[in-house]
Enzyme design. Sequence first.
Site, mmCIF file in Angstrom:
data_model
loop_
_atom_site.group_PDB
_atom_site.id
_atom_site.type_symbol
_atom_site.label_atom_id
_atom_site.label_comp_id
_atom_site.label_asym_id
_atom_site.label_seq_id
_atom_site.Cartn_x
_atom_site.Cartn_y
_atom_site.Cartn_z
ATOM 1 N N GLU A 1 29.642 -1.442 -15.391
ATOM 2 C CA GLU A 1 28.980 -0.162 -15.080
ATOM 3 C C GLU A 1 28.685 0.666 -16.327
ATOM 4 O O GLU A 1 27.707 1.433 -16.374
ATOM 5 C CB GLU A 1 29.844 0.655 -14.110
ATOM 6 N N GLU B 1 35.174 -5.284 -7.599
ATOM 7 C CA GLU B 1 35.933 -4.303 -6.815
ATOM 8 C C GLU B 1 36.159 -4.791 -5.390
ATOM 9 O O GLU B 1 37.240 -4.582 -4.818
ATOM 10 C CB GLU B 1 35.191 -2.965 -6.821
ATOM 11 N N ALA C 1 26.869 -3.785 -7.167
ATOM 12 C CA ALA C 1 26.205 -2.954 -6.173
ATOM 13 C C ALA C 1 24.694 -3.035 -6.382
ATOM 14 O O ALA C 1 24.216 -3.437 -7.444
ATOM 15 C CB ALA C 1 26.686 -1.512 -6.283
ATOM 16 N N GLY D 1 30.707 -3.874 -8.392
ATOM 17 C CA GLY D 1 31.175 -3.782 -7.019
ATOM 18 C C GLY D 1 31.695 -5.099 -6.480
ATOM 19 O O GLY D 1 32.562 -5.122 -5.604
#
Length: 294
Positions: free
Chosen positions: A168, A148, A102, A145
Amino acid sequence: MASVGVVTRVLLGKNAINKVAAANTGFVKFYSSAPAYENIKIDVVGSKSNVGLIQLNRPKALNALCGPLFKELGQAVRDFDANDKIAAIVITGNEKAFAAGADIKEMQNNTYSSNVRNGFLKDWEDVSNCGKPVIAAVNGFALGGGCELAMLCDIIYAGEKAKFGQPEINIGTIPGAGGTQRLPRYVGKSKAMEIVLTGNFIDAHEAEKMGLVSRVFPVEKLLEETIKLAERIGTHSPLIVKLAKQAVNQAYETTLRSGLQYEKSAFYGTFATEDRKEGMTAFVEKRPPAFKNE
């Protein structure tokens, strides 16, 4: 590293003359009449022009997943899902990165209340809600992300240099778009804990052994092989493919008993369709079926 030719004339179909592989990337150069996007590129490929192709396109940021990108991705997925001519959707990045996470700068100043108030990450649901099969073609980094997003897809194919991870923990937070939930369902609790709690990366072959990735290919062959998979899916009844996808997803969302009951009900339901009748009749008559999505 192949440039022109990794996505062949056959794969691109009748529009091949106007589309060439981008030099030194091995990915399609897009010349589409579709809506203009800033953070993604889209096209329709395949010998029958029935595969929706979405390429994440923030190369300078290693395809970091910012809000505008996900809004565009969600719109493209919804459009392909609503298009009866599209059998399956492929999401890819570039050779360096599928998506390296992200966009940290975008979320750095978020607060708990702003996340709740604005529904942070809500746009991610468009991929998982898609009724048609979605296939991730992962080269390079698929981290945070990016990992994911790949897990939101139904099938993951990877280039041999791909790297997966949920780092993360290194920046004082945890996965927020399914990393702690989908990863254990793919690889089991112990491996998921190791990946999430250390932030370590895993390579494509290890990911395949874990069950996170279906198959691994040379970098220059990945997109071609992924499109072939989408085309193979496209030879079947779209209606039955959708029911099959829903049934498999039930395995991850319910108990075994409930899942088996769902499967049996869906199986019974196929006998109310014209495509089930056509499929079995064609098999008995030893001819290819002519499915009508009915």
